[in-house]
Write a protein that holds these residues in place. Structure first.
Motif, PDB file in Angstrom:
ATOM      1  N   ILE A 125       0.833  -1.210   0.000  1.00  8.70           N
ATOM      2  CA  ILE A 125       0.000   0.000   0.000  1.00  8.70           C
ATOM      3  C   ILE A 125       0.873   1.269   0.000  1.00  8.70           C
ATOM      4  O   ILE A 125       0.494   2.293  -0.551  1.00  8.70           O
ATOM      5  CB  ILE A 125      -0.977  -0.006   1.217  1.00  8.70           C
ATOM      6  CG1 ILE A 125      -2.028   1.089   1.075  1.00  8.70           C
ATOM      7  CG2 ILE A 125      -0.258   0.128   2.547  1.00  8.70           C
ATOM      8  CD1 ILE A 125      -3.020   0.892  -0.004  1.00  8.70           C
ATOM      9  N   LEU A 130      -1.427  -3.344  -4.192  1.00 11.91           N
ATOM     10  CA  LEU A 130      -1.941  -4.364  -3.282  1.00 11.91           C
ATOM     11  C   LEU A 130      -1.090  -5.612  -3.497  1.00 11.91           C
ATOM     12  O   LEU A 130      -0.418  -5.727  -4.532  1.00 11.91           O
ATOM     13  CB  LEU A 130      -3.422  -4.632  -3.561  1.00 11.91           C
ATOM     14  CG  LEU A 130      -3.884  -4.901  -4.992  1.00 11.91           C
ATOM     15  CD1 LEU A 130      -3.763  -6.355  -5.380  1.00 11.91           C
ATOM     16  CD2 LEU A 130      -5.335  -4.467  -5.130  1.00 11.91           C
ATOM     17  N   THR A 136      -3.475 -11.534  -1.175  1.00  9.95           N
ATOM     18  CA  THR A 136      -4.788 -11.155  -0.630  1.00  9.95           C
ATOM     19  C   THR A 136      -5.649 -12.403  -0.408  1.00  9.95           C
ATOM     20  O   THR A 136      -6.464 -12.433   0.518  1.00  9.95           O
ATOM     21  CB  THR A 136      -5.537 -10.195  -1.586  1.00  9.95           C
ATOM     22  OG1 THR A 136      -5.778 -10.861  -2.826  1.00  9.95           O
ATOM     23  CG2 THR A 136      -4.754  -8.916  -1.830  1.00  9.95           C
ATOM     24  N   MET A 152      -2.718  -5.362   5.308  1.00  9.02           N
ATOM     25  CA  MET A 152      -2.595  -4.824   3.943  1.00  9.02           C
ATOM     26  C   MET A 152      -2.911  -3.344   3.868  1.00  9.02           C
ATOM     27  O   MET A 152      -2.331  -2.627   3.059  1.00  9.02           O
ATOM     28  CB  MET A 152      -3.522  -5.597   2.996  1.00  9.02           C
ATOM     29  CG  MET A 152      -3.118  -7.050   2.864  1.00  9.02           C
ATOM     30  SD  MET A 152      -4.329  -7.948   1.899  1.00  9.02           S
ATOM     31  CE  MET A 152      -4.010  -9.603   2.487  1.00  9.02           C
ATOM     32  N   ILE A 235      -7.962  -3.296  -2.152  1.00  7.10           N
ATOM     33  CA  ILE A 235      -7.582  -4.327  -1.171  1.00  7.10           C
ATOM     34  C   ILE A 235      -8.840  -4.906  -0.522  1.00  7.10           C
ATOM     35  O   ILE A 235      -8.992  -6.118  -0.380  1.00  7.10           O
ATOM     36  CB  ILE A 235      -6.611  -3.736  -0.108  1.00  7.10           C
ATOM     37  CG1 ILE A 235      -5.225  -3.562  -0.717  1.00  7.10           C
ATOM     38  CG2 ILE A 235      -6.561  -4.612   1.146  1.00  7.10           C
ATOM     39  CD1 ILE A 235      -4.222  -2.836   0.147  1.00  7.10           C
ATOM     40  N   GLU A 254      -7.623 -10.418  -8.114  1.00  6.92           N
ATOM     41  CA  GLU A 254      -6.442  -9.750  -7.533  1.00  6.92           C
ATOM     42  C   GLU A 254      -5.501  -9.293  -8.648  1.00  6.92           C
ATOM     43  O   GLU A 254      -4.982  -8.178  -8.622  1.00  6.92           O
ATOM     44  CB  GLU A 254      -5.732 -10.723  -6.593  1.00  6.92           C
ATOM     45  CG  GLU A 254      -4.500 -10.147  -5.937  1.00  6.92           C
ATOM     46  CD  GLU A 254      -3.611 -11.235  -5.346  1.00  6.92           C
ATOM     47  OE1 GLU A 254      -3.700 -11.485  -4.140  1.00  6.92           O
ATOM     48  OE2 GLU A 254      -2.810 -11.829  -6.116  1.00  6.92           O
TER      49      GLU A 254
END
Ligand code: 3H9
Length: 696
Positions: A125, A130, A136, A152, A235, A254
C-alpha cells in the motif's frame, strides 16, 4: 552469478535466495527459484524442501525497479502457484523482513517458521499497490478478514509472535532458525503428513457477520478519506473476494486490480518517492571521505528546537551536552526534554528504563566550554546572524580540533557564518525541522569550504538519527525555505489580485497539502518571519508587487495561533474561523496598491502555487544548490507537507508536462514578469522535450 543456491542434507533440499541487499524477487530470482523447487520436487532423494534467504533477510518483496517495465515470465503469481502445487512439503524459513512478494512466497509454501526477530508484512500500500501474487487470497484464508485487512491497509509489518498468533506462520524459532526449521520439516516428513496448502485453508469466520462488518467498516473509513488511494478500496475488494469466490477466481480478480493499481498515477508517484528517499542520502563526492566516530553531541540552546534536537540524539544513543545561558533557561529546557520523553513513555513507545538511561546520558550545562569533548556541536540559538557569528568564534576556541561545528539556521548564509573561523572546513549547516525529534528531514548544508570528511561524518550522524538527509548548497533559505518563500509570494500575489487567504488554504488542502500556506504561518507564528521580511524588504526590487498583509497583522499584534488571532481567529479549543477584518484589511491593501480584485478558481490557485514551487526549484537545481530534482521532492514531502501520493512538485511537473507548465508561467508573467521569470533549466528541458526525471 546464480541468485538461488541449493544443497541437499539428509533428504531435505535447502534452497537459498541470494540477491543482495534485500533478496528482491527479480526476474532472475523468480526463474531460478521456481526451477530449483521443481527440480527438487522431482528428485526422488528429496523428501522435503526449505526455502530461505541468504544474508540479511528473506525476500523483502518483488523487485520494485521492474515495475513499469514490460513484465517477464515467470511472474510472481505463477511462481507462487507452482510452489504451492508441489507434492512434497515445502517450508519457508523466515528471518529479517519477509515483505510483500516475499511474504507471498512464504504463504504459498506449505508451512512457515520465522526467527523470533523476524518481521512480516504487506507494505504494498505504501507503493500504491496491493499484494499481487496471491497474498490477498492466501493471507485472508490463513488469518481471517480483519487481520488481513489490518496488514494490507496499514502496510506495517508485525513481529513473528504476532504472525503466529493470527495464523500467518506456524511457529516461531526462538533459538536457531535453520536447525529448528529442519526439525520442523523432518517431523512432518517422517509422519508422511500430506502437504497443506494455504489456498485450501478456510476459517469459518470468513463467511460470518464479523467478516461482513469488518469489510463494511473499512469501506466506510476509506470513503471518509478525502485522498484515499485507489489501492485501499481495491484491497477491500480482494479480501472480500477471498470470502466469497473460489481461490482461482479470487486470484484473477487480484491480478486485474493489481494491474490497475500499478498503472495508477499514485503508484507511480509513490514508487518515485521510495527511490528518491534512498537516493537523497547518496551525496556526490563522498567516495574517498572518511567518517569520524561520533559519540557525544553538544547542543547550544535549549529552546523548542534545541531541546527536540537533544531528544533526537538521546533517542539514537548519543551522549548529549545541552548548554543554556543560565540556570533558569536550562531548567526550562530539561523540563521540556523530560516532558517529551514522559509523553513517549505514557504512549507506550518508550520503556521507563530507557527513559532513565537517556536522561543519564544528558549533561545539562550553563557553560559552553562543557562541549569540550563533543564530536559534533549543533547551535540552535536565536536566528540572528551576529549572535550566531560570535557564538561560533567562541566555540572554535573550546571545541576539540576535529569536532564538527554545525548551525541549525533556517535561512542564514553558511559561508558567511563560518567564514571567519580558523577552520571553516569543519563547519556546515544541519537544518532540522520542527519537531526535530519526529520530523525525518535534515538538510545538510555544505559550505564552499566544508570538507568531505565533515560532510560524510554528518551524513552518518543523520542516518544514525534515523533522518532522511538531503544535501543543500548555500543560499537564502537553502532548498526548502527558498521554495517556501517563492510559494508564499505567489500566493500573496493572488491575494492582491482578488483571492482570500481562506480560499487559498482551502484550495491547497483540497490539492492534498497537509495545511494551506496561511494557516501554516498562523501555526508557526507570523512574528517569526516578520524580522526576516523586514530584513529582505530593504533589498527588494521595487518592481515586484508586495502584499504586506502579514506585516499589517503583525503590527496589530496578530501573531497567529499563539495570540488567538492571525489570518484566522481562534476559539478556546483551537478551532479556527476566517475573519472579516482580514478580508477588509486586504481590500484596503488592494486599494493602496492599485490592484483590482478578480475571482480565482481552485484550479488556478493550485496551478500558480505549484508552478512557483517548481520554477524556484528548477533555479535551485540549476545553481547546484540541490543535487537532483528528486531531492527537492523529498524535501517538500518530508518538510513541507506536500502529498506523498503526488510524488513531490517535480514529479507533478513531469506528469503535467514541462511544456504546459512553461506556457502557464508565460501567461502569469504577463502581470508579474519579474516574479515569474522562467528558470533557464525549466525552459531548456521543456524545449528539449525532456523531464526533471531525466536529471535524477
Ligand atoms: C511487491 O512485493 C508486489 C507483490 O505483492 C506483487 C508482485 C506481482 N526492490 O531501504 P534500504 C533496495 S511490492 C528493489 O536502504 P533498509 C533499496 O532501493 C514490494 N530494490 O535498506 C536500496 O537500494 P540502494 C514490497 C529494493 O535496511 C537497498 O535495497 N516490498 C527493494 O533500510 C537497501 O534498501 C517493499 O515495499 C525492492 N523491493 O530497509 C519493501 N527493497 O542501496 C521495500 C529495497 O541502491 N523495502 N530495495 O539505495 C523496504 O522496506 C526496505 O528496503 C527494507 C530494508 C525494510 C527491506
Amino acid at each position: 552469478m546464480n541468485t538461488v543456491n541449493s544443497s541437499v542434507r539428509d533428504g531435505i533440499e535447502i534452497i537459498a535466495i541470494s540477491n543482495p541487499p534485500v533478496n528482491a524477487l527479480s526476474h532472475q530470482v523468480r526463474s531460478e527459484l521456481v526451477a530449483s523447487v521443481e527440480r527438487a520436487a522431482s528428485n526422488p532423494d528429496v523428501a522435503g524442501i526449505i526455502i530461505l534467504g541468504e544474508g540479511r533477510t528473506f525476500p523483502a518483496g518483488a523487485d520494485i525497479r521492474e515495475f513499469g517495465r514490460p513484465p517477464k515470465a515467470p511472474w510472481l503469481p505463477e511462481v507462487c502457484n507452482r510452489i504451492e502445487a508441489v507434492q512434497k512439503p515445502i517450508l519457508a524459513a523466515i528471518h529479517g523482513t519477509a515483505l510483500g512478494g516475499g511474504l507471498e512466497i512464504a504463504a504459498a509454501c506449505h508451512f512457515r517458521i520465522a526467527d523470533s526477530n523476524a518481521q512480516v508484512g504487506f507494505p504494498e500500500i505504501n507503493l500504491g499497490l496491493l499484494p499481487g501474487a496471491g497474498g490477498t487470497q492466501r493471507a485472508t484464508r490463513l488469518c481471517g478478514v480483519q487481520p488481513a485487512l489490518d496488514l494490507m491497509l496499514s502496510g506495517k509489518p508485525i513481529n513473528s509472535s504476532k504472525a503466529a498468533e493470527i495464523g500467518l506462520i506456524d511457529e516461531v524459532a526462538w533459538r536457531d532458525l535453520l536447525p529448528e526449521a529442519e526439525s520442523f520439516l523432518r517431523s512432518r516428513v517422517s509422519r508422511s503428513e500430506p502437504v497443506r496448502r494455504s489456498r485450501d485453508a478456510w476459517k469459518d469466520s470468513l463467511s460470518g457477520v464479523e467478516a461482513e462488518s469488518a469489510l463494511l467498516n473499512c469501506r466506510k473509513s476509506i470513503a471518509g478519506k478525502p485522498h484515499a488511494l485507489p489501492a485501499q478500496i481495491r484491497i477491500v475488494e480482494c479480501v472480500e473476494a477471498a470470502t466469497k469466490v473460489n481461490f482461482f477466481d479470487g486470484l484473477a480478480k487480484e491480478r486485474r486490480l493489481f494491474s490497475e493499481c500499478l498503472a495508477s498515477p499514485q503508484s507511480s508517484a509513490l514508487r518515485h518517492v521510495f527511490f528518491a528517499e534512498r537516493k537523497a542520502a547518496k551525496f556526490p563526492g563522498m567516495e574517498s571521505a572518511s567518517v569520524r566516530t561520533v559519540r557525544e553531541i553538544g547542543v547550544i540552546g535549549g529552546g523548542t528546537m534545541g531541546s527536540a534536537i537533544a531528544v533526537a540524539c538521546l533517542q539514537s544513543g548519543f551522549r548529549v551536552v545541552l548548554v543554556e545561558r543560565d540556570a533558569e533557561q536550562l531548567g526550562r529546557a530539561t523540563r521540556r526534554i523530560d516532558a517529551v520523553l514522559e509523553a513517549a513513555v505514557a504512549k507506550g513507545f518508550l520503556p521507563e528504563r530507557k527513559k532513565s538511561e537517556m536522561l543519564a546520558s544528558l549533561e545539562p550545562a550553563t557553560d559552553f566550554r562543557s562541549v569540550i569533548d563533543s564530536d559534533i556541536v549543533v547551535e540552535a540559538v536565536f536566528e540572528d546572524f551576529s549572535v550566531k557569528h560570535r557564538l561560533f568564534a567562541a566555540l572554535e576556541a573550546v571545541a576539540k580540533p576535529d569536532a564538527i561545528l554545525a548551525s541549525n539556521t533556517s535561512y542564514l548564509d553558511i559561508n558567511e557564518l563560518g567564514g571567519s573561523l580558523d577552520h571553516p572546513e569543519r563547519f556546515l549547516g544541519l537544518h532540522f525541522f520542527a519537531p526535530a525529534n519526529r520530523m525525518r528531514l535534515l538538510e545538510v548544508v555544505v559550505g564552499d569550504r566544508t570538507n568531505p570528511d565533515t560532510v560524510a561524518t554528518s551524513l552518518a550522524f543523520a542516518k544514525k538519527l534515523g533522518k532522511i538527509p538531503v544535501r543543500s548548497g548555500v543560499c537564502e533559505g537553502f532548498i526548502g525555505n527558498r521554495i517556501l518563500t517563492a510559494y508564499r509570494e505567489a500566493c500573496d500575489l493572488m491575494l492582491l489580485d482578488g483571492a482570500t487567504p481562506f480560499q487559498i488554504d482551502g484550495a491547497m488542502r483540497g490539492f492534498g497539502m497537509k495545511m494551506g500556506p496561511y494557516e501554516t504561518m498562523d501555526l508557526s507564528g507570523l512574528d517569526i518571519s516578520w524580522s526576516r521580511r523586514k530584513r529582505l524588504k530593504l533589498a527588494r526590487d521595487s518592481r515586484l508587487r508586495y502584499c504586506g498583509l502579514a506585516d499589517k497583522l503583525c503590527e496589530r499584534g496578530r501573531f497567529g495561533r499563539k495570540t488567538g488571532m492571525g489570518f484566522y481567529v481562534y476559539g478556546e479549543n483551537g478551532e479556527s474561523r476566517p475573519d472579516e477584518d482580514v478580508t477588509s484589511l486586504l481590500e484596503e491593501i488592494r486599494v493602496e496598491t492599485g490592484c483590482s480584485g478578480r475571482s480565482f478558481g481552485n484550479e488556478e490557485i493550485r496551478n500558480r502555487a505549484i508552478a512557483a514551487k517548481v520554477n524556484e526549484a528548477a533555479k535551485i537545481i540549476d545553481e547546484g544548490i540541490a543535487s537532483r530534482p528528486s531531492d527537492v521532492d523529498v524535501v517538500e514531502i518530508h518538510g513541507y507537507g506536500f502529498p506523498r501520493w503526488l510524488g513531490g512538485p517535480m514529479k507533478c511537473a513531469d506528469e503535467m508536462g514541462l511544456g504546459l507548465l512553461l506556457a502557464n508561467i508565460g501567461e502569469y508573467a504577463k502581470t508579474d514578469a519579474l516574479f515569474w521569470e522562467p528558470s533557464t533549466l525549466l525552459s531548456k528541458l521543456a524545449i528539449d522535450g525532456s523531464s526533471f526525471d531525466d536529471l535524477n
